[in-house]
Scaffold this motif. Structure first.
Motif, PDB file in Angstrom:
ATOM      1  N   ALA A  62       0.829  -1.203   0.000  1.00 28.90           N
ATOM      2  CA  ALA A  62       0.000   0.000   0.000  1.00 28.90           C
ATOM      3  C   ALA A  62       0.864   1.253   0.000  1.00 28.90           C
ATOM      4  CB  ALA A  62      -0.927  -0.007   1.215  1.00 28.90           C
ATOM      5  N   THR A  63       1.968   1.230   0.746  1.00 33.31           N
ATOM      6  CA  THR A  63       2.875   2.383   0.758  1.00 33.31           C
ATOM      7  C   THR A  63       3.434   2.638  -0.627  1.00 33.31           C
ATOM      8  OG1 THR A  63       3.493   1.933   3.072  1.00 33.31           O
ATOM      9  CG2 THR A  63       4.981   3.324   1.784  1.00 33.31           C
ATOM     10  N   ALA A  64       3.840   1.572  -1.303  1.00 30.02           N
ATOM     11  CA  ALA A  64       4.373   1.721  -2.663  1.00 30.02           C
ATOM     12  C   ALA A  64       3.314   2.268  -3.608  1.00 30.02           C
ATOM     13  CB  ALA A  64       4.884   0.374  -3.165  1.00 30.02           C
ATOM     14  N   TYR A  65       2.102   1.772  -3.501  1.00 27.85           N
ATOM     15  CA  TYR A  65       1.018   2.228  -4.375  1.00 27.85           C
ATOM     16  C   TYR A  65       0.732   3.713  -4.170  1.00 27.85           C
ATOM     17  CZ  TYR A  65      -3.762   3.020  -5.973  1.00 27.85           C
ATOM     18  OH  TYR A  65      -4.884   3.556  -6.560  1.00 27.85           O
ATOM     19  N   TYR A  66       0.624   4.137  -2.913  1.00 27.06           N
ATOM     20  CA  TYR A  66       0.295   5.542  -2.649  1.00 27.06           C
ATOM     21  C   TYR A  66       1.471   6.466  -2.943  1.00 27.06           C
ATOM     22  CZ  TYR A  66      -4.069   3.908  -0.613  1.00 27.06           C
ATOM     23  OH  TYR A  66      -5.301   3.330  -0.435  1.00 27.06           O
ATOM     24  N   LEU A  67       2.704   5.969  -2.835  1.00 25.19           N
ATOM     25  CA  LEU A  67       3.846   6.777  -3.274  1.00 25.19           C
ATOM     26  C   LEU A  67       3.717   7.106  -4.759  1.00 25.19           C
ATOM     27  CD1 LEU A  67       6.971   5.209  -1.504  1.00 25.19           C
ATOM     28  CD2 LEU A  67       6.243   7.591  -1.352  1.00 25.19           C
ATOM     29  N   ALA A  68       3.334   6.107  -5.534  1.00 24.74           N
ATOM     30  CA  ALA A  68       3.191   6.313  -6.981  1.00 24.74           C
ATOM     31  C   ALA A  68       1.950   7.128  -7.321  1.00 24.74           C
ATOM     32  CB  ALA A  68       3.152   4.958  -7.692  1.00 24.74           C
ATOM     33  N   LYS A  69       0.838   6.805  -6.698  1.00 26.47           N
ATOM     34  CA  LYS A  69      -0.435   7.440  -7.042  1.00 26.47           C
ATOM     35  C   LYS A  69      -0.527   8.872  -6.524  1.00 26.47           C
ATOM     36  CE  LYS A  69      -5.457   6.928  -6.403  1.00 26.47           C
ATOM     37  NZ  LYS A  69      -5.712   8.088  -5.523  1.00 26.47           N
ATOM     38  N   GLU A  70      -0.191   9.082  -5.272  1.00 28.19           N
ATOM     39  CA  GLU A  70      -0.393  10.386  -4.639  1.00 28.19           C
ATOM     40  C   GLU A  70       0.795  11.327  -4.789  1.00 28.19           C
ATOM     41  OE1 GLU A  70      -3.229  11.289  -3.346  1.00 28.19           O
ATOM     42  OE2 GLU A  70      -4.213   9.333  -3.584  1.00 28.19           O
ATOM     43  N   HIS A  71       2.004  10.767  -4.955  1.00 29.10           N
ATOM     44  CA  HIS A  71       3.205  11.607  -4.943  1.00 29.10           C
ATOM     45  C   HIS A  71       4.068  11.443  -6.189  1.00 29.10           C
ATOM     46  CE1 HIS A  71       2.228  12.445  -0.733  1.00 29.10           C
ATOM     47  NE2 HIS A  71       2.037  11.148  -0.581  1.00 29.10           N
ATOM     48  N   ASN A  72       3.605  10.642  -7.131  1.00 27.25           N
ATOM     49  CA  ASN A  72       4.309  10.445  -8.399  1.00 27.25           C
ATOM     50  C   ASN A  72       5.740   9.949  -8.204  1.00 27.25           C
ATOM     51  OD1 ASN A  72       4.180  10.441 -11.234  1.00 27.25           O
ATOM     52  ND2 ASN A  72       5.226  12.411 -11.366  1.00 27.25           N
ATOM     53  N   ILE A  73       5.970   9.181  -7.158  1.00 26.56           N
ATOM     54  CA  ILE A  73       7.283   8.555  -6.922  1.00 26.56           C
ATOM     55  C   ILE A  73       7.169   7.095  -7.333  1.00 26.56           C
ATOM     56  CG2 ILE A  73       9.031   7.963  -5.197  1.00 26.56           C
ATOM     57  CD1 ILE A  73       8.126  10.387  -3.586  1.00 26.56           C
ATOM     58  N   THR A  74       7.732   6.777  -8.479  1.00 29.50           N
ATOM     59  CA  THR A  74       7.594   5.424  -9.033  1.00 29.50           C
ATOM     60  C   THR A  74       8.898   4.630  -9.031  1.00 29.50           C
ATOM     61  OG1 THR A  74       7.962   6.263 -11.269  1.00 29.50           O
ATOM     62  CG2 THR A  74       5.684   6.138 -10.493  1.00 29.50           C
ATOM     63  N   ASP A  75      10.012   5.282  -8.738  1.00 32.25           N
ATOM     64  CA  ASP A  75      11.297   4.581  -8.674  1.00 32.25           C
ATOM     65  C   ASP A  75      11.406   3.908  -7.305  1.00 32.25           C
ATOM     66  OD1 ASP A  75      13.811   3.647  -9.298  1.00 32.25           O
ATOM     67  OD2 ASP A  75      14.831   5.524  -8.764  1.00 32.25           O
ATOM     68  N   VAL A  76      10.586   2.881  -7.140  1.00 35.47           N
ATOM     69  CA  VAL A  76      10.390   2.242  -5.842  1.00 35.47           C
ATOM     70  C   VAL A  76      10.550   0.735  -5.990  1.00 35.47           C
ATOM     71  CG1 VAL A  76       8.759   1.852  -3.945  1.00 35.47           C
ATOM     72  CG2 VAL A  76       8.783   4.061  -5.140  1.00 35.47           C
ATOM     73  N   ALA A  77      11.179   0.120  -5.007  1.00 41.07           N
ATOM     74  CA  ALA A  77      11.266  -1.341  -4.947  1.00 41.07           C
ATOM     75  C   ALA A  77      10.640  -1.829  -3.650  1.00 41.07           C
ATOM     76  CB  ALA A  77      12.715  -1.809  -5.015  1.00 41.07           C
ATOM     77  N   VAL A  78       9.791  -2.841  -3.765  1.00 39.50           N
ATOM     78  CA  VAL A  78       9.262  -3.544  -2.595  1.00 39.50           C
ATOM     79  C   VAL A  78      10.002  -4.875  -2.502  1.00 39.50           C
ATOM     80  CG1 VAL A  78       7.242  -4.579  -1.519  1.00 39.50           C
ATOM     81  CG2 VAL A  78       7.007  -2.456  -2.821  1.00 39.50           C
ATOM     82  N   ILE A  79      10.727  -5.070  -1.420  1.00 40.97           N
ATOM     83  CA  ILE A  79      11.547  -6.267  -1.246  1.00 40.97           C
ATOM     84  C   ILE A  79      10.889  -7.171  -0.207  1.00 40.97           C
ATOM     85  CG2 ILE A  79      13.808  -7.135  -0.549  1.00 40.97           C
ATOM     86  CD1 ILE A  79      15.024  -4.525  -1.453  1.00 40.97           C
ATOM     87  N   GLU A  80      10.618  -8.396  -0.590  1.00 36.85           N
ATOM     88  CA  GLU A  80       9.925  -9.343   0.277  1.00 36.85           C
ATOM     89  C   GLU A  80      10.761 -10.605   0.445  1.00 36.85           C
ATOM     90  OE1 GLU A  80       7.849 -11.718   2.548  1.00 36.85           O
ATOM     91  OE2 GLU A  80       7.339  -9.598   2.281  1.00 36.85           O
ATOM     92  N   ALA A  81      10.951 -11.022   1.702  1.00 35.81           N
ATOM     93  CA  ALA A  81      11.773 -12.204   1.982  1.00 35.81           C
ATOM     94  C   ALA A  81      11.109 -13.485   1.477  1.00 35.81           C
ATOM     95  CB  ALA A  81      12.042 -12.315   3.480  1.00 35.81           C
ATOM     96  N   GLY A  82       9.789 -13.532   1.508  1.00 37.48           N
ATOM     97  CA  GLY A  82       9.069 -14.717   1.042  1.00 37.48           C
ATOM     98  C   GLY A  82       8.251 -14.411  -0.184  1.00 37.48           C
ATOM     99  N   TRP A  83       6.924 -14.576  -0.048  1.00 41.40           N
ATOM    100  CA  TRP A  83       6.020 -14.274  -1.159  1.00 41.40           C
ATOM    101  C   TRP A  83       5.034 -13.204  -0.697  1.00 41.40           C
ATOM    102  CZ3 TRP A  83       5.862 -18.538   1.922  1.00 41.40           C
ATOM    103  CH2 TRP A  83       4.673 -18.794   2.608  1.00 41.40           C
ATOM    104  N   LEU A  84       4.427 -12.517  -1.646  1.00 41.72           N
ATOM    105  CA  LEU A  84       3.546 -11.407  -1.326  1.00 41.72           C
ATOM    106  C   LEU A  84       2.386 -11.854  -0.439  1.00 41.72           C
ATOM    107  CD1 LEU A  84       3.245  -9.365  -4.635  1.00 41.72           C
ATOM    108  CD2 LEU A  84       4.907  -9.174  -2.792  1.00 41.72           C
ATOM    109  N   GLY A  85       2.205 -11.145   0.664  1.00 46.11           N
ATOM    110  CA  GLY A  85       1.111 -11.450   1.566  1.00 46.11           C
ATOM    111  C   GLY A  85       1.298 -12.725   2.347  1.00 46.11           C
ATOM    112  N   GLY A  86       2.512 -13.278   2.386  1.00 47.87           N
ATOM    113  CA  GLY A  86       2.736 -14.534   3.078  1.00 47.87           C
ATOM    114  C   GLY A  86       3.009 -14.388   4.558  1.00 47.87           C
ATOM    115  N   GLY A  87       3.149 -13.158   5.026  1.00 44.69           N
ATOM    116  CA  GLY A  87       3.372 -12.923   6.449  1.00 44.69           C
ATOM    117  C   GLY A  87       2.048 -12.686   7.161  1.00 44.69           C
ATOM    118  N   ASN A  88       2.001 -11.634   7.979  1.00 48.41           N
ATOM    119  CA  ASN A  88       0.783 -11.365   8.741  1.00 48.41           C
ATOM    120  C   ASN A  88      -0.420 -11.046   7.873  1.00 48.41           C
ATOM    121  OD1 ASN A  88       2.162 -11.792  11.077  1.00 48.41           O
ATOM    122  ND2 ASN A  88       1.864  -9.767  11.932  1.00 48.41           N
TER     123      ASN A  88
END
Length: 416
Positions: A46-72
């Motif tokens: 969600a942070t990555a999405y709103y950075l791009a949508k609300e602030h036009n910051i798209t040079d963003v990487a989301v790094i996940e140790a496992g798979w998306l949504g596999g944690g809490n």
């Protein structure tokens, strides 16, 4: 991004569903980004999405140790609500609930929100008095709430134990009609798909092993797939926040514990709302597949084990059977645990850390799922502007220096 609709479903059905696009890319990790977000759960995506949508910051990487949504994000009981006591919490969580109400349309992905209400039972005259005070506070904060009599509870939650001889007699309850449940996979995948469409790189199976400070003030994030340079870094890793903070060189007032839940075999629909009993220490809802989703209290000792223990599971089942006796012969199908981040005042930590250009989103304890839209929205604002969002000014780390706590232990639902 391929638009999902009944028409695209029909077109692809005629082609044996062979022309669907991938929901998101699997790009290689670049050497440098403007922002690196550690954690590919709901809050990180969600942070990555709103950075791009609300602030036009798209040079963003989301790094996940496992798979998306596999944690809490994938290890909870999918409850959404905003029935909190203090104005700061009420504003934050109600903003999140309002975001949920339009999220499927915004992301073009069905998050399966079902606002059938959340009912908190009162089991004593003292509970009734405190519940009425909670309703007054919610109304003052602009949050919907209503008092239900025992007769109204019977109609809303058929099968609930209203016997005069019950171990936990029911005197009434507080209902938030706009509360309910949403699908955890839908939330994570919806945000991932929308963020990817705006240019965000999502890199899975890429654990962070350390941080280095560059001479120019930027950060170097050391991962299993190499070292990446970033102007700004955000930590969105829930129960593992203290581990990542220690790698970065600072401490967080967070204790990590396991929170267990389980589901029964599928049953015919018999309850549409979420029922919470603080005295019994349990909460229950029924999924769209008919499974009865049951949760309880924490394991009460620090742990990173996602398997939980039998003792807590027994307590959950005992509490559920007290509240819904007709479930006593139903078989359990599966059980899991998530690692939650417990903070002393049961309120989140969102914003700056002692490390310049490093930010954190953690401390939601048992309530992180309901806060995903608001957590991502406000942290994105802080990263983009380097200033706290007005909704999270009270949720900074500095409150542990000043003592200005927001004690939401009671409103947290199941006591921490």
């Amino acid at each position: 991004m391929q638009h999902y609709s009944v028409f695209s479903l029909a077109r692809n059905a005629m082609k044996h569903h062979e022309d669907w696009h991938k929901a998101w890319r699997s790009p290689p990790l670049k050497e440098e980004y403007e922002v690196v977000i550690v954690g590919g759960g709901g809050h990180g995506l969600a942070t990555a999405y709103y950075l791009a949508k609300e602030h036009n910051i798209t040079d963003v990487a989301v790094i996940e140790a496992g798979w998306l949504g596999g944690g809490n994000t994938g290890r909870n009981t999918i409850t959404v609500r905003s029935n909190y006591l203090y104005p700061e919490s009420a504003e934050f969580y109600d903003f999140s609930l309002k975001q949920y109400e339009s999220l499927s349309r915004e992301l073009n992905f069905n998050v399966m929100l079902r606002q059938a209400g959340l009912l908190r039972l009162s089991h004593s005259h003292h509970d009734v008095e405190m519940s009425r005070r909670a309703i007054n506070a919610m109304h003052m904060n602009g949050v919907d709430a209503e008092w239900l009599t025992r007769e109204e509870i019977i109609e809303l939650a058929p099968g609930v134990n209203v016997s005069e001889e019950a171990r936990f007699p029911i005197f009434g309850g507080v209902n938030q009609p706009r509360g309910g449940v949403a699908r955890h996979d839908g939330v994570a995948w919806g945000y991932a798909r929308a963020a990817d469409d705006r240019g965000v790189d999502i890199v899975q199976q890429c654990a962070v092993t350390g941080f280095e400070k560059a001479a120019d003030g930027s950060h170097r994030v050391v991962t299993q797939k190499g070292t990446v340079k970033a102007k700004k870094v955000a930590l969105c890793v829930a129960g593992h926040s203290s581990v990542l903070a220690e790698m970065a060189g600072f401490r967080l007032p967070v204790t990590s514990m396991a929170l267990q839940a389980c589901v029964s075999e599928p049953l015919k629909p018999f309850i549409d709302t979420v029922v919470l009993s603080p005295d019994a220490g349990v909460y229950v809802s029924q999924s769209d597949k008919g499974e009865v989703v049951m949760g309880g209290g924490l394991d009460l000792y620090p742990s990173y084990a996602q398997r939980g223990n039998v003792h807590t599971l027994e307590n959950i089942v005992a509490g559920i059977v007290e509240i819904f006796p007709k479930l006593r012969r139903v078989k359990l199908m599966r059980q899991w645990a998530g690692i939650v981040d417990i903070v002393y005042d049961s309120s989140p930590i969102i914003g700056h850390t002692p490390i310049k250009n490093m930010y954190v989103n953690c401390g939601f304890g048992t309530g992180g799922f309901k806060a995903i839209p608001a957590g991502g929205y406000t942290l994105a604002h802080t990263i983009a502007t380097d200033q706290p969002h007005k909704m999270t000014e009270a949720f900074g780390l500095n409150r542990f220096e000043t003592g200005a706590f927001i004690d939401e232990m009671g409103a947290a639902g199941i006591a921490h």
